[in-house]
Every structure is written in structure tokens, then in C-alpha cells.
Design an enzyme around this catalytic site. Structure first.
Site, mmCIF file in Angstrom:
data_model
loop_
_atom_site.group_PDB
_atom_site.id
_atom_site.type_symbol
_atom_site.label_atom_id
_atom_site.label_comp_id
_atom_site.label_asym_id
_atom_site.label_seq_id
_atom_site.Cartn_x
_atom_site.Cartn_y
_atom_site.Cartn_z
ATOM 1 N N GLY A 261 0.794 -1.221 0.000
ATOM 2 C CA GLY A 261 0.000 0.000 0.000
ATOM 3 C C GLY A 261 0.823 1.266 0.000
ATOM 4 O O GLY A 261 0.546 2.210 -0.744
ATOM 5 N N HIS A 379 9.296 28.560 13.555
ATOM 6 C CA HIS A 379 8.550 29.294 14.576
ATOM 7 C C HIS A 379 7.727 28.356 15.444
ATOM 8 O O HIS A 379 6.804 28.805 16.138
ATOM 9 C CB HIS A 379 7.653 30.340 13.913
ATOM 10 C CG HIS A 379 8.425 31.437 13.250
ATOM 11 N ND1 HIS A 379 8.801 32.584 13.909
ATOM 12 C CD2 HIS A 379 8.948 31.536 11.989
ATOM 13 C CE1 HIS A 379 9.496 33.365 13.080
ATOM 14 N NE2 HIS A 379 9.596 32.748 11.908
#
Length: 944
Positions: A261, A379
Site C-alpha cells: 500500500g 517558529h
């Protein structure tokens, strides 16, 4: 045969090297001592450049790691994978995702005997899939494409579509739904129109729980919104084309068991990407990945970029002890790249046992991967990278060329990427501890010239091969994922427990949490309130049950459970469904189910006017005529096996009960505007009259063999539904013979026969119509002939008497209806748990306290008709009370339709949603009956 890394000669040498030099390596000093460090630890590979020089290793380290790779037979393991050997040992499968991007006809040395045929199959599927993608791209009517999948069926395609959005076709919005949390699907559906939407259902087996739940909800939404032509608007990406066909999906693209998958982006799972960027773009993606495959296959280990990255991972995990790697793509289009890598690496290599015998390993394997786009991460968590107590290697991905026209932005972005890597390595000394940066923090830098389909393909393939390298050295199977299975299995057990409240056998924590999560738990979360026992939908807003709009909507929503999944293209409908909508028997067909499907479609067709219900009606009606009817005798088989378009009779017994539903089906079809059903109805009536009617008693006999020889059994149930059929036939044709026969049947059962059993309607009689108190005494839950007074049949007769009164008024109808209903509710209503119990013994005790869907449905319809006929508020109170109970306990707000049977405490003990005869005929019919009565304007009440 691979050798485990810790059992090779280089392993203790690496440990000693780390102890002597590796743990003390300072990158700043390393660059000062080796002016060629950048040149040695950087290299080009197809479509990208890599700088590995800011990592905590030196040339001797890499030399020892290369020795380790050779000692572990890495090259032989690589060649075995590429040749198609079954290296996925736990599933005995080949691992050939590289074949998906190999050009047609290309032969590699060492190819396995099946490779040529497999490659031909790959390109046949690829060509068909890309041709379909181009067709969708040309459909201006399709504006939204929704991919429904999870894991590799979502992360890869979604990441790639976002990454290549600059190459995407304008006017086609791409959506991805993976989470079983309905908020995600609901958010997408809110912005769609069925006629302009295409749904891609991506599930290799077409059984993945999350995917199929979302797909069923999408299909139900499509039907409820008036969508038409499922075959045009739904596509399956699956190997289970038979299951997809049962949904009405005719376009399917499959792939093979040698494609895992998380490695399936290159297969049909990539269809959403192919629609977005076109066939040529998708082929360029494959070409970029293939170029990296060639590099991995042929480059010497020391200049092989996937190998070098994989070896670095082993060095960091097993010697430096780093348990994490941060991924920072400095390109907004790569925002899902970290999530994609999380599955690729942690599902592949998050293993604690080796290939050899499944024995636990003595060393760590995959690190934790995490990350965010670059300047966002600066940040958020870069504080920890620079000054945290743990050393966390960083991997930066940057793109040299921008595709946007905004000046200054890209230079600033690239400057930030360079600065972070530089700052992590150099640090900054300060006497102020808060401002001191220790430096010597490692990072890798991957640079793409531009973000294109080809470069993205190469980048992904690089990471795939890197995972293979580290997994091969660790001696683990990187291509199975057994760790995801246990949770799935437990969820299957806990799902029903959330509805039922069953805590038996659970650990204390799970039991406590389940109790808090259930809407009927001791205290509703955050409310301090108490809700009714067994509630599975207390948080669902209480509708206005008396609203025509509600009744129509609920009918459509219920029917959406069956449409279009129930439709068998070879004929008729599938009859047997589990709670989640799975068809568990595709061949067995029951006369009662077959005819009730005609009735339910006719009711929806007449009440909504939608053509799709008419199409379903005609499809179901034709099947009854062609598969069940013996034209020579006029009889209808009770049970058949339907296979490859042909019927084999399994039970040819002639049942008046079945004949009643044949007549009802034709009558309802005629009401819905199918004129040819008039003759069918007349013929069925004549057959019933000839073989079952007993004029002396004014009732029908019950059962005959295939030669029409009657048995001695007589029953009220067949006569009740025959009465129902006659009422419907009278309405549809206006012919008095049907109405008069309905009156005879009602009198025979509700007056003469009821007088033999204290005014109650008993079920079973002998050939002379004397009461048989013992018939099926030990089979109180028999599906068609249960023992005891059926409380639902008392209320169903009440409903029929009032419907008959509209056609053929008689002074006894209403009082008898009230008496039957009132008595049934007085005896049957469960004052503790709510709902109406199933069976009552002759002594007045409850002999079966189960709650059956049809009992509740017929009772709420009877209550509404009594309210309209009498004007007495108590019946509206009963109507609302029964609906509240059903809305809370019987309506399956997750999968649709109604549950079939609950126990006294309202727990569902079976996964079977619909067996022989259910098909939600009773609850759909109850809504329809109330709707028709409301539309009549309460004329019964005015006449009163």
C-alpha cells in the site's frame, strides 16, 4: 540469505569506532581538518543533489558502514527484490513496486521468470488508467474529484497532488478523504454537487473498514441528493472488482499483491494524480522514479545515494542513539511530504523482530519521523533542534527554482534553509546560557533543481530505497505491517459495545472509557446529565416526526443503505446484508424479500417522484416475474438460487404469505405508474383465489406443495398481509372485488377468529380453523410463524383496519383498531427500557422480550392513523414516544437503515442488518403510510 547486522564482523568495529571517535566528533573541527569534506559527502543523483557533510560521521565511519552493508549482503538483497524474489517473507510475496515505473519491454539482468508477463500486465493497466484519466480531464461537467482511501491509498496521492499543484488542470478540484471521522467527509460533501462529482474508492480488497465506511456514506449522500448513474460517478481502485460491481461500479482499476500500500502511488492508486497532472505528467513521475531505480541498481555502494542515506540511518539509530529525524521541506507544495514519509519509514521499519524466526532484535530499528514545512517549523519546534537536550537530526528539502512570480520570496526562503543548517552546525557561544547555541547538531540537505513530476518521482523513490537499505541491514521485513491489525480487530469488537454498553471481559481502563464515551453512559461528557439506557444516538437532534419532509428524508436515507449496493446487474436485488452494508449472500433469493424490494421502490418512487426509484422498481419487478413465477402453474417459488443469470428453485412450496406479497408488489407498482402490473395483479389474485381461498370460512389457507396440495396448517399472518394487498389493490384499481375481499379477511381474523382467543389475534390454527395453542410453542422467534400473540400484529391490524375504513367505512373498524392497539401497548410497552416487546403468552406474560424493528414500525404507523382518525392526543403521544425510541435505538445513524432485533436492554447481538424478508420494508412502509395519511389532510379526523 541475509545476515543480521549485529552478527557481522564490522558491527563491533563500528561500536569501537563510535566509542573512540564518533561520540566526540565536532563538525566544526571536521570541516577545518578536511577541506574536501563537502566534496566527499555530497553527490548528485537523478534530479537532485544531496549534501550529507553536516552529519556526525567521517570517512572512516562511512567505510565501516559500507563494510557492514557488504557483510549483510545488501547488494544481493537489493538484486533479489528487483528480480521479483518473494522477499516479503511473512506473506510470501514479491516486492516489485519498481516494476510499476519500468518502461515497457525493458529487461534487466537477473529478471525473474515472471517479470516480462508482469511488466506487460502493468502497462496494460497503466494505459487503461491513463486513458480514463484523460477522459475525466476532458469532462467539463466533472469539477470535483474525491479520493476515498487511507494509508498508502491516501498519503501518497494526496502528497503528490499537492506537490504538483502547479501542473494541475484548472477547473478540477481534488479532495482527499481518509479519516473515518465523519467531520472530514462532511466538510468535503458540503461543497459538492452530485452531478459534478467523481468519487474514487481506493481499497485493494474493497473491505478496508475506514474506506468502505466513508464510501458508503458518500454513496448514500449521492443518492439522497438526487444523484444518478453510479457507474459514471464512482470508480474503484481495487483488485476486488466483484465487490465493486455489487455497488453498481463498472469502472475498476486493479493492482497486484506484490505492490504494498505505501508503495502503490505508481499504480492505479495514482489515478487522482493522473487526473490532476495528466497522462504525460504521470509518465514523467514514473520516469523520474525509474531513473532513481537505475541509480540504486547500478551505482557502486560508496556513490549510491539511497545506500549512503540508509547507512547513515543505521549509524544514527544504533550507535549515536538518535531516536528521531525531523523533516523540513522548504517548499509549501511539499507540506504533506513529512506525513508521507512517516508511513513509508515507520510502517516499513517500525519492527522489533527479525525476519529469521520472528525473534526479538537486540537493537533499535526505525526512528520517529516528524516535521513541517520549513519556515513554519522555525517558529514552532526549531527551538528544540537548536537548544533542546536531545540531538535531533534534521533533513532539509529545498528547491532551487520557484514557480511563482513574487519577487524576493524564494531567495528569502532558501536563505532560511541554508541558515538553519548552518546555525545547527556552528552554534553560537555566549556567557548567557539562554543565548548559547551548542551547535554540532547534524543535518542533511536535499536539493531539487525544480519541483516537477520527474524530480518528485526521483525524490520518493530515493526514500523508498533508503528504507529498504536500513531494513535490510536490520534484518527485518520492511514490507508487511502486522502492527496495524490488532487495533483493527479490537475496534470491530468495541464498535458494537459502544452501542450496546456491554463491558464484559474488558480491562478496567477500556471499560471506564467506553462508559464515558457512550451517549448513555453514567454521565454524558461535559454535561453532568443522564441519558436513557442503550441510547446510540442521544446526541442526534430529535426531528419533527410529524413532518412530511422528515418522513420523506428518512425514507431516502434508509433506502440509501440499499441503493445501489443491493442491485444485482444480472437480475433482481441482493437480499442479505450485514450492519455495515456488506452483502453476505449474493445468490440466495427469497420471494418475500424480492417482492418487498418492489414495494419499497414503489413507495419511494411515488412519494419522491425520482426516476432512480422507478428504475429500481422496474428492475425488481422484472425479477419477480422472471425468476420466481412458474408460468405453467401460476405459482411463485418460495426460495431460489440465482447464479450467472439463472434461477434454481431451492424451495417450491406455495405459500399464501408469499402470494400476498406478490399481489402487494403488483398493486404498489400499479399505484406508482406501472400499468402492466394491473394484469399481473389480476392473475396473481385469480391464482390465490383458485388454490388458497376457502369460501366457507372467508379466509385463505396457508400452504401448499408445488402441485397445489394444501397442508393442514392455517395462519392469520398470510391473511393479514393478503388484506394489506387487497387494500392496496383496491386503491390502485378501484375494483370492488379487492376491497370486499379485504373486508372479509378483516372480519374473519379480527372478529370471528379473535373471538376464539379473548379478542386477541392469535397466530396459528388447524385445518378447521380451531385455535392451535401449541404450534411452534418451542420456536417463539420463528421468522414467519412464531408462537404466542404477536403484539406487533395487533397494532398492524389496527393500522390496516383504519386504512380499510378509508375505502370501505364500517362502524366496527375504528373501535376494533383502538382496542387492539391499546391492549398491545398496555401489555407490550417496556416501561424500563422502552420499546414494544415481541411476544405474549396466552396467560398474558411476555414470552419474548426482544425488540423487533417491524413491531415498532407498524406500531408507530398505527398510532399516527389512530391520531388522525380519532383526534385523540394520546395517540400522537404514542407516535412520538415510539419514534423517539426508534430514533435512539433502531435507526443506525452510522451505516443507515434500521437494526433488525435488539434485546430487552436494547443491545444488538447480531451483525445481520437484513435477512430473508427484512429489506426495511416495515419501517419504510410505516413512514409511507403516515406520509400518505398526512397528505390526505386528516380527512379521517374531519369525518369523525
Amino acid at each position: 540469505m541475509s545476515i543480521r547486522c549485529d552478527q557481522t564482523a564490522p558491527w563491533p568495529l563500528l561500536a569501537a569506532h563510535f566509542s573512540d571517535r564518533g561520540r566526540h566528533l565536532d563538525l566544526r573541527q571536521a570541516f577545518a581538518k578536511d577541506t574536501q569534506r563537502f566534496a566527499h559527502f555530497s553527490q548528485s543523483a537523478p534530479y537532485l543533489f544531496a549534501d550529507l557533510s553536516k552529519n556526525l560521521w567521517e570517512r572512516d565511519t562511512e567505510a565501516l558502514l559500507l563494510d557492514l552493508a557488504r557483510a549483510c549482503a545488501l547488494e544481493q538483497q537489493r538484486d533479489a527484490m528487483l528480480a521479483g524474489a518473494p522477499i516479503n517473507s511473512t506473506e510470501n510475496r514479491a516486492v516489485l513496486h519498481t516494476l510499476l515505473r519500468r518502461p515497457a519491454g525493458l529487461v534487466w539482468p537477473g529478471d525473474g521468470p515472471q517479470t516480462a508477463q508482469r511488466l506487460a500486465d502493468v502497462h496494460r493497466t497503466l494505459d487503461a488508467m491513463l486513458a480514463y484519466a484523460e477522459r475525466v480531464r476532458s469532462m467539463q461537467a466533472i469539477t470535483d474529484v474525491v479520493n476515498i482511501g487511507i494509508g498508502g491509498s491516501d498519503l501518497g496521492p494526496q502528497m503528490a497532488v499537492l506537490a504538483l499543484e502547479e501542473f494541475s488542470l484548472p477547473g478540477k478540484r481534488m479532495h482527499f478523504v481518509s479519516n473515518v471521522d465523519g467531520h472530514e467527509l462532511h466538510r468535503v460533501l458540503k461543497g459538492l454537487r452530485p452531478e459534478s462529482s467523481l468519487f474514487l474508492v481506493a481499497s485493494k480488497t474493497f473491505t478496508t473498514a475506514e474506506t468502505m465506511t466513508n464510501a458508503r456514506s458518500a454513496l448514500a449522500w449521492f443518492a439522497a441528493q438526487g444523484g444518478r448513474d453510479v457507474a459514471r460517478h464512482f470508480v474503484a481502485l481495487t483488485s476486488n472488482t466483484e465487490a465493486a460491481g455489487a455497488w453498481g461500479i463498472s469502472t475498476s482499476f486493479g493492482f497486484w499483491d506484490w505492490v504494498g500500500g505505501r508503495y502503490s502511488l505508481w499504480s492505479a492508486i495514482g489515478l487522482p494524480l493522473a487526473i490532476a497532472i495528466g497522462a504525460q505528467g504521470f509518465r514523467e513521475l514514473l520516469a523520474g522514479a525509474h531513473a532513481m531505480d537505475g541509480h540504486f541498481r547500478t551505482a557502486p555502494l560508496a556513490q549510491n545515494l539511497p545506500v549512503r542515506l540508509g547507512l547513515l540511518d543505521v549509524w544514527y539509530r544504533n550507535f549515536q542513539g538518535f531516536g528521531s529525524r525531523c523533516i523540513a521541506p522548504y517548499h509549501a507544495a511539499l507540506r504533506r511530504y513529512p506525513a508521507y514519509l512517516q508511513q513509508l519509514e515507520m510502517e516499513s521499519n517500525g519492527k522489533r523482530v527479525g525476519r529469521a524466526g520472528g525473534r526479538p532484535l537486540a537493537y533499535a530499528t526505525a526512528p520517529v519521523l516528524w516535521g513541517e514545512p520549513g519556515t513554519n517549523g522555525q517558529h514552532a519546534f526549531f527551538q528544540m533542534l537548536h537548544q533542546g537536550s536531545d540531538v535531533l537530526p534534521l533533513e532539509i528539502v529545498a528547491v532551487r527554482q520557484a514557480t511563482h512570480p513574487l519577487p524576493g520570496h524564494h531567495d528569502l526562503l532558501l536563505a532560511n534553509a541554508l541558515a538553519q543548517a548552518q546555525a545547527l552546525m556552528q552554534g553560537q557561544a555566549s556567557d548567557d546560557g539562554q543565548r548559547h547555541f551548542p551547535g554540532n547538531r547534524p543535518s542533511s540537505f536535499l536539493l531539487l533543481e525544480s519541483l516537477t513530476p520527474a524530480s518528485l518521482g526521483a525524490l520518493i523513490a530515493l526514500q523508498e530505497h533508503r528504507v529498504f537499505v536500513s531494513g535490510s541491514l536490520w534484518g527485518i521485513n520492511s514490507f508487511d505491517q502486522w502492527g496495524v491489525e490488532l487495533g483493527k480487530q479490537l475496534a470491530k469488537d468495541l464498535g458494537p459495545r459502544l452501542a450496546s454498553g456491554d463491558l464484559a471481559g474488558l480491562d478496567g481502563s477500556t471499560a471506564g472509557l467506553l462508559g464515558r464515551l457512550r451517549t448513555d453512559g453514567p454521565t454524558a461528557l461535559g454535561t453532568g446529565g443522564h441519558t436513557a439506557p442503550g441510547s446510540q444516538a442521544a446526541t442526534t437532534a430529535r426531528p419533527n416526526y410529524r413532518s412530511s419532509d422528515f418522513l420523506r428524508a428518512h425514507m431516502r436515507q434508509t433506502m440509501a443503505f440499499y441503493e445501489p449496493v443491493a442491485t444485482d446487474p444480472s437480475g433482481g436485488m441482493y437480499h442479505f446484508f450485514l450492519d455495515d452494508g456488506t452483502v453476505y449472500d449474493q445468490r440466495t433469493r427469497h420471494l418475500v424479500s424480492a417482492t418487498r424490494f418492489v414495494v419499497t421502490h414503489a413507495m419511494l418512487c411515488r412519494s419522491t417522484g425520482q426516476e432512480r426509484y422507478r428504475a429500481g422498481l422496474l428492475h425488481a419487478l422484472e425479477f419477480v416475474r422472471n425468476a420466481f413465477l412458474d408460468r405453467a402453474s401460476g405459482g411463485y417459488a418460495w426460495l431460489i438460487d440465482w447464479h450467472e443469470g439463472a434461477a434454481t428453485v431451492l424451495d417450491g412450496t406455495r405459500h399464501c404469505y408469499g402470494m400476498a406479497f406478490v399481489m402487494l408488489a403488483y398493486a404498489r407498482a400499479l399505484e406508482a405508474g406501472v400499468p402492466q402490473a394491473r394484469d399481473d395483479l389480476a392473475q396473481a389474485f385469480d391464482t390465490a383465489e383458485q388454490h388458497f381461498w376457502q369460501a366457507a370460512m372467508g379466509l385463505y389457507a396457508d400452504e401448499a406443495d408445488s402441485h397445489w396440495t394444501l397442508t393442514d396448517y392455517r395462519g392469520q399472518n398470510a391473511n393479514m398481509h393478503a388484506c394489506e394487498a387487497m387494500i392496496s389493490a383496491g386503491r390502485a384499481t378501484g375494483e370492488r372485488r379487492y376491497i370486499e375481499r379485504a373486508e372479509q379477511l378483516a372480519q374473519g381474523i379480527c372478529q370471528r377468529q379473535a373471538a376464539l382467543s379473548d379478542g386477541w389475534v392469535w397466530e396459528h390454527f388447524r385445518a378447521d380453523w380451531s385455535v392451535d395453542w401449541n404450534y411452534n410453542r418451542h420456536d417463539r422467534s420463528n421468522i414467519f410463524r412464531p408462537w404466542g400473540y404477536q403484539l406487533g400484529h395487533q397494532t398492524e391490524w389496527a393500522k390496516l383496519l383504519l386504512q380499510l375504513d378509508d375505502l370501505h367505512p364500517a362502524p366496527w373498524h375504528r373501535p376494533c383498531a383502538q382496542r387492539l392497539f391499546d391492549a398491545a401497548m398496555a401489555k407490550g410497552w417496556d416501561t424500563v427500557h422502552g420499546g414494544i416487546c415481541y411476544g405474549m403468552a396466552p396467560d398474558g406474560s411476555i414470552c419474548d422480550d426482544g425488540k423487533y424493528h417491524w413491531v415498532q414500525a407498524e406500531s408507530l404507523a398505527a398510532a399516527a392513523l389512530l391520531a388522525l382518525h380519532t383526534g385523540e392526543p394520546v395517540y400522537w403521544d404514542w407516535y412520538d414516544r415510539i419514534w423517539d425510541y426508534c430514533w435512539t435505538h433502531f435507526v443506525d445513524h452510522r451505516h443507515g437503515a434500521w437494526f433488525r432485533i435488539l434485546d430487552r436492554a436494547n443491545r444488538n447481538h447480531t451483525r445481520e442488518k437484513s435477512n430473508a424478508g427484512k429489506v426495511d420494508y416495515h419501517n419504510l412502509g410505516a413512514c409511507y403510510d403516515v406520509l400518505m395519511a398526512l397528505q390526505a389532510g386528516g380527512r379521517q379526523q374531519r369525518r369523525a
